[in-house]
Design an enzyme around this catalytic site. Structure first.
Site, mmCIF file in Angstrom:
data_model
loop_
_atom_site.group_PDB
_atom_site.id
_atom_site.type_symbol
_atom_site.label_atom_id
_atom_site.label_comp_id
_atom_site.label_asym_id
_atom_site.label_seq_id
_atom_site.Cartn_x
_atom_site.Cartn_y
_atom_site.Cartn_z
ATOM 1 N N HIS A 254 0.368 -1.273 0.088
ATOM 2 C CA HIS A 254 -0.148 0.016 -0.200
ATOM 3 C C HIS A 254 0.564 1.198 -0.014
ATOM 4 C CE1 HIS A 254 -3.530 2.436 0.984
ATOM 5 N NE2 HIS A 254 -3.018 2.917 1.805
ATOM 6 N N HIS A 270 2.501 6.214 -2.146
ATOM 7 C CA HIS A 270 3.679 7.101 -1.110
ATOM 8 C C HIS A 270 4.884 6.831 -1.032
ATOM 9 C CE1 HIS A 270 -0.484 8.121 0.351
ATOM 10 N NE2 HIS A 270 -1.010 7.173 0.644
ATOM 11 N N LYS A 313 -5.796 10.290 -8.723
ATOM 12 C CA LYS A 313 -5.756 10.339 -7.478
ATOM 13 C C LYS A 313 -5.389 11.669 -6.996
ATOM 14 C CE LYS A 313 -3.914 8.583 -2.446
ATOM 15 N NZ LYS A 313 -2.874 7.733 -2.494
#
Length: 375
Positions: A254, A270, A313
């Site tokens: 993730h 990220h 996003k």
């Protein structure tokens, strides 16, 4: 009987008269001249005796006037409700950003880890980021600034130009080997093969040998917080479900890679290494930035908007140029010290907030972790 009623009536008149006198002498909303007045002043909106802390009805200036405390949590830890006109000392103050300066030190909300200790640790870890730091190999082209959550009308040029030498840094090489382990679709269950476990262990060997991870683990141990390799493995590589029952997600995928829920929801994403490779493969379209933080020679942090695999996003954030071990060390410490809250670490002289959330029935997995530049 009539005489008894008269006595009760007179007593009530006296009490009301005393209260009226007190209210006329003292300002209702201040403790000026009222500190530690015996008993409660009936009808007054706030009180100025020691019991007011317990009953949460102190006047706004009680702590400064009566206790000689200005902006302090001494005697106020976990006080229910909000005290008007001053800083706060209960757990919600962390989320609202209105804690008193000594909240962490006095109230010790999270295993005795103070804000100052976290800030100092962040600066120390950044200073140790040398062996696998790749900032000198990256050129950023920030281009246009966009408002939070919106896309620019015209797609800009790529965000990053990365020299191939960046991918030869020791722990970055080990991270690259993990990119082909996971399926981005969180609705597809996953299980590690023996070969995949070997890649994970190679990565763990590499990052646990670094001064950054060793210092972070020592810090956690000194605070009696979970630490060690087996715990780290569960935290970051443990598989869990994001709502449909399939074990299709883990913290590392993730955060340091990316996930998709359905066809219109990008999750995580990220990490600059994954971003740069996806951008080079024309699977990412950079759409502008909102905020940045300069980390000097160590890199930067960016909050930005992009499209990945035709899915927008609106707001995301990532470190750029830093090593995997630095990011994982900061996220891991903040996960345990300030789980579910903004965790302030000092980086290149600036306090940066790290946001983490838990997943799993026991909160044992990293649900997400990222630098929060929203303010």
């Amino acid at each position: 009987m009539a005489q008894v009623f008269k006595l009760v009536f007179v007593a009530l008149l006296i009490a009301q008269s005393q209260a009226s006198i007190l209210r006329s002498i003292f300002a209702d909303d201040s403790c000026q001249g009222r500190c530690n007045v015996t008993g409660t002043v009936p009808g007054a909106p706030c009180q100025c005796n020691t019991a007011c802390v317990r009953y949460d009805d102190c006047c706004p200036d009680y702590y400064s006037l009566c206790l000689g405390q200005t902006g302090s949590c001494v005697g106020r830890c976990d006080q229910s409700g909000t005290v008007p006109g001053t800083c706060q000392c209960n757990k919600p103050c962390v989320d609202f950003g209105d804690c008193c300066p000594d909240y962490s030190d006095v109230c010790q909300p999270t295993d005795g880890v103070s804000d100052r200790e976290l800030e100092d640790l962040g600066e120390e870890l950044l200073g140790l980021d040398t062996e696998s730091n790749a900032a000198s190999y990256i050129q950023l082209d920030l281009q246009g600034k966009t408002s939070s959550g919106s896309s620019q009308d015209v797609a800009p040029l790529p965000l990053m130009t990365v020299a191939s030498a960046a991918y030869t840094r020791p722990t970055i090489q080990k991270l690259l080997a993990l990119h082909d382990i996971y399926d981005a679709n969180v609705n597809i269950g996953e299980a590690y093969s023996a070969a995949e476990e070997a890649k994970i262990n190679d990565f763990l060997d590499a990052i646990f040998a670094t001064p950054i991870m060793q210092r972070a683990q020592d810090f956690l141990a000194s605070k009696n917080l979970p630490n060690g390799r087996s715990n780290f493995y569960e935290l970051w590589f443990g598989l869990f479900s994001r709502g449909n029952g399939a074990l299709g997600s883990c913290g590392l995928e993730h955060v340091l890679m990316a996930e998709l829920r359905g066809t219109d929801n990008v999750l995580g994403f990220h990490n600059w290494v994954f971003y740069a490779l996806e951008e080079a493969a024309s699977r990412v379209n950079y759409r502008g930035w909102m905020e940045t933080v300069d980390l000097g020679s160590k890199g930067s942090i960016i909050e930005h908007n992009f499209v990945w695999q035709n899915t927008n996003k609106p707001v995301s954030s990532m470190f750029v140029g830093t090593s995997p071990e630095l990011e994982l060390a900061l996220y891991t410490v903040c996960f345990y010290a300030r789980s579910g809250a903004k965790c302030g670490v000092k980086l290149n002289g600036q306090v940066v907030k790290i946001q983490t959330y838990t997943s799993g029935s026991r909160g044992q997995f990293v649900g997400t972790a990222y630098p929060d530049l929203s303010g």
